[in-house]
Design a protein around this motif. Structure first.
Motif, PDB file in Angstrom:
ATOM      1  N   VAL A 180      -9.487  -1.437  -8.562  1.00 58.73           N
ATOM      2  CA  VAL A 180      -9.124  -0.779  -7.313  1.00 58.73           C
ATOM      3  C   VAL A 180      -7.699  -1.109  -6.887  1.00 58.73           C
ATOM      4  O   VAL A 180      -6.890  -0.213  -6.601  1.00 58.73           O
ATOM      5  CB  VAL A 180     -10.114  -1.136  -6.187  1.00 58.73           C
ATOM      6  N   ASP A 181      -7.352  -2.382  -6.819  1.00 59.59           N
ATOM      7  CA  ASP A 181      -6.018  -2.769  -6.348  1.00 59.59           C
ATOM      8  C   ASP A 181      -4.916  -2.201  -7.232  1.00 59.59           C
ATOM      9  O   ASP A 181      -3.862  -1.793  -6.742  1.00 59.59           O
ATOM     10  CB  ASP A 181      -5.907  -4.291  -6.274  1.00 59.59           C
ATOM     11  N   THR A 182      -5.150  -2.177  -8.533  1.00 62.96           N
ATOM     12  CA  THR A 182      -4.157  -1.625  -9.462  1.00 62.96           C
ATOM     13  C   THR A 182      -3.970  -0.130  -9.224  1.00 62.96           C
ATOM     14  O   THR A 182      -2.843   0.378  -9.183  1.00 62.96           O
ATOM     15  CB  THR A 182      -4.593  -1.857 -10.923  1.00 62.96           C
ATOM     16  N   ILE A 183      -5.075   0.568  -9.026  1.00 59.40           N
ATOM     17  CA  ILE A 183      -5.029   2.021  -8.838  1.00 59.40           C
ATOM     18  C   ILE A 183      -4.304   2.394  -7.542  1.00 59.40           C
ATOM     19  O   ILE A 183      -3.502   3.328  -7.500  1.00 59.40           O
ATOM     20  CB  ILE A 183      -6.456   2.607  -8.827  1.00 59.40           C
ATOM     21  N   ILE A 184      -4.573   1.658  -6.460  1.00 54.99           N
ATOM     22  CA  ILE A 184      -4.032   2.056  -5.151  1.00 54.99           C
ATOM     23  C   ILE A 184      -2.693   1.407  -4.830  1.00 54.99           C
ATOM     24  O   ILE A 184      -2.104   1.700  -3.786  1.00 54.99           O
ATOM     25  CB  ILE A 184      -5.032   1.753  -4.011  1.00 54.99           C
ATOM     26  N   LYS A 185      -2.185   0.560  -5.724  1.00 55.71           N
ATOM     27  CA  LYS A 185      -0.973  -0.221  -5.437  1.00 55.71           C
ATOM     28  C   LYS A 185       0.188   0.650  -4.963  1.00 55.71           C
ATOM     29  O   LYS A 185       0.870   0.317  -4.002  1.00 55.71           O
ATOM     30  CB  LYS A 185      -0.571  -1.005  -6.689  1.00 55.71           C
ATOM     31  N   ASP A 186       0.422   1.759  -5.612  1.00 55.67           N
ATOM     32  CA  ASP A 186       1.559   2.612  -5.278  1.00 55.67           C
ATOM     33  C   ASP A 186       1.176   3.817  -4.428  1.00 55.67           C
ATOM     34  O   ASP A 186       1.978   4.738  -4.241  1.00 55.67           O
ATOM     35  CB  ASP A 186       2.245   3.090  -6.564  1.00 55.67           C
ATOM     36  N   SER A 187      -0.037   3.820  -3.916  1.00 58.04           N
ATOM     37  CA  SER A 187      -0.506   4.941  -3.106  1.00 58.04           C
ATOM     38  C   SER A 187      -0.103   4.757  -1.652  1.00 58.04           C
ATOM     39  O   SER A 187       0.072   3.638  -1.174  1.00 58.04           O
ATOM     40  CB  SER A 187      -2.037   5.057  -3.187  1.00 58.04           C
ATOM     41  N   THR A 188       0.047   5.870  -0.946  1.00 59.92           N
ATOM     42  CA  THR A 188       0.320   5.811   0.490  1.00 59.92           C
ATOM     43  C   THR A 188      -0.881   6.258   1.317  1.00 59.92           C
ATOM     44  O   THR A 188      -0.924   6.057   2.524  1.00 59.92           O
ATOM     45  CB  THR A 188       1.539   6.680   0.849  1.00 59.92           C
TER      46      THR A 188
END
Length: 201
Positions: free
Chosen positions: A9-17
């Protein structure tokens, strides 16, 4: 995106706004765990729709770390508040306001008149047509909403604007189809024209 385990989860959303959770997801313990994690650990705006509304643990909403927008239709909202669909349809505004205030969320309750509220500020949106009841229209709305949230501050007015844009785009689509033949993808085709017209008005 489909996740195999909670560690991703953290890897996937790291660059999300902004994050949209629910459309197309299976209702199972793994996805429920991911939703719970997003509520208690994630600080980015979170839109919850479709299957996410079935899996949500309402008790986590009060202590969540992020801004949350819920986008139920009347049947989904009835399940959330343990009432019948008939009760929701009889009193949508008051029930929406009460829920949003209690759980400190922005609620977008879809319908002939869509209700958007955070418990303090409420908007009623009447744009759209009967054909929008077709499968997929809710997913299009959630996509528009998450897109707007990704580069704007979350507020009831912004959520109402997303609802209006989806409804207006769908209305423009009737120039090339009708409310019986209408498909959700027809809305998508007319989003650019809707934005152009709004900018000119």
């Amino acid at each position: 995106m489909c996740l195999d385990d909670i560690e991703q989860v953290d890897t996937i959303i790291k660059d999300s706004t902004a994050i949209l959770f629910g459309p197309g997801l299976d209702i199972n313990d793994k996805n429920k765990e991911i939703l719970n994690y997003l509520l208690i650990s994630n600080k980015k705006p979170l839109v919850i729709d479709a299957s996410g509304l079935v899996m949500i643990d309402k008790s986590l909403l009060v202590n969540k770390k992020c801004e949350v927008v819920l986008t139920p239709h009347p049947k989904e909202f009835a399940r959330l508040i343990d009432k019948s669909v008939e009760e929701v349809l009889e009193n949508p505004v008051e029930l929406a306001i009460s829920f949003a205030k209690k759980y400190q969320v922005i609620l977008l309750l879809k319908g002939t008149t869509t209700v958007v509220t955070n418990g303090d500020n409420t908007y009623l949106i009447k744009e759209g047509h009967a054909g929008m009841a077709t499968s997929g229209s809710g997913d299009v709305l959630s996509g528009i909403l998450t897109g707007l949230i990704s580069y704007n501050e979350v507020s009831p007015k912004l959520v109402a604007a997303a609802s209006f844009l989806a409804g207006y785009s769908a209305s423009l689509a009737l120039d090339t189809t009708n409310d019986i033949s209408y498909l959700a993808r027809d809305t998508i085709k007319f989003i650019p024209l809707a934005i152009d017209n709004i900018r000119k008005s």
